[in-house]
Design a protein around this motif. Sequence first.
Motif, mmCIF file in Angstrom:
data_model
loop_
_atom_site.group_PDB
_atom_site.id
_atom_site.type_symbol
_atom_site.label_atom_id
_atom_site.label_comp_id
_atom_site.label_asym_id
_atom_site.label_seq_id
_atom_site.Cartn_x
_atom_site.Cartn_y
_atom_site.Cartn_z
ATOM 1 N N THR A 37 48.249 81.022 84.860
ATOM 2 C CA THR A 37 47.291 81.723 85.961
ATOM 3 C C THR A 37 47.169 80.520 86.844
ATOM 4 O OG1 THR A 37 46.597 83.256 84.247
ATOM 5 C CG2 THR A 37 45.416 83.061 86.448
ATOM 6 N N ASN A 38 46.851 79.585 86.447
ATOM 7 C CA ASN A 38 46.092 78.526 87.333
ATOM 8 C C ASN A 38 47.293 78.116 88.087
ATOM 9 O OD1 ASN A 38 46.009 75.193 87.339
ATOM 10 N ND2 ASN A 38 44.063 75.972 88.040
ATOM 11 N N GLU A 39 48.751 77.649 87.794
ATOM 12 C CA GLU A 39 49.719 77.284 88.332
ATOM 13 C C GLU A 39 49.974 78.580 89.435
ATOM 14 O OE1 GLU A 39 51.053 74.591 88.523
ATOM 15 O OE2 GLU A 39 49.405 73.841 87.139
ATOM 16 N N ALA A 56 43.971 73.023 78.257
ATOM 17 C CA ALA A 56 45.718 72.736 78.225
ATOM 18 C C ALA A 56 45.851 71.167 78.192
ATOM 19 C CB ALA A 56 46.247 73.195 79.563
ATOM 20 N N ALA A 112 52.334 72.277 82.282
ATOM 21 C CA ALA A 112 51.947 73.262 83.455
ATOM 22 C C ALA A 112 52.077 74.843 82.712
ATOM 23 C CB ALA A 112 52.914 73.263 84.526
ATOM 24 N N GLU A 141 51.105 75.918 80.272
ATOM 25 C CA GLU A 141 50.013 76.287 79.355
ATOM 26 C C GLU A 141 48.835 76.742 80.353
ATOM 27 O OE1 GLU A 141 48.840 72.856 77.073
ATOM 28 O OE2 GLU A 141 50.409 72.904 75.634
ATOM 29 N N ARG A 142 49.066 76.692 81.931
ATOM 30 C CA ARG A 142 48.139 76.900 82.499
ATOM 31 C C ARG A 142 48.796 77.813 83.597
ATOM 32 N NH1 ARG A 142 48.322 71.426 82.682
ATOM 33 N NH2 ARG A 142 49.311 71.404 84.694
ATOM 34 N N TYR A 192 39.187 76.763 75.904
ATOM 35 C CA TYR A 192 40.558 76.159 75.722
ATOM 36 C C TYR A 192 40.898 75.142 76.840
ATOM 37 C CZ TYR A 192 40.492 80.137 72.698
ATOM 38 O OH TYR A 192 40.124 80.981 71.858
#
Length: 69
Positions: free
Chosen positions: A16-18, A6, A11, A13-14, A4
């Motif tokens: 965990t990454n952020e 983004a 931001a 949509e991300r 998937y």
Amino acid sequence: MPFYFANPHHAWERGTNENTNGLIRQYLPKHSDMARLTQRRCDAIARALNTRPRKRHGYRNPEQILFGR
């Protein structure tokens, strides 16, 4: 395994990454001199983050989740 992606500049949509970026910024503030960053320091930061309990995992840490403890 499905992949998937983004959308750029979304931001939310991300999540965990952020969140992880924010945790890393506790150790490496913006505008830090990356030329002075050693592999040993990177390993120490990774160890600290991988052994940090997370509320979303019932206060287990990522290392416990990965190894099923």
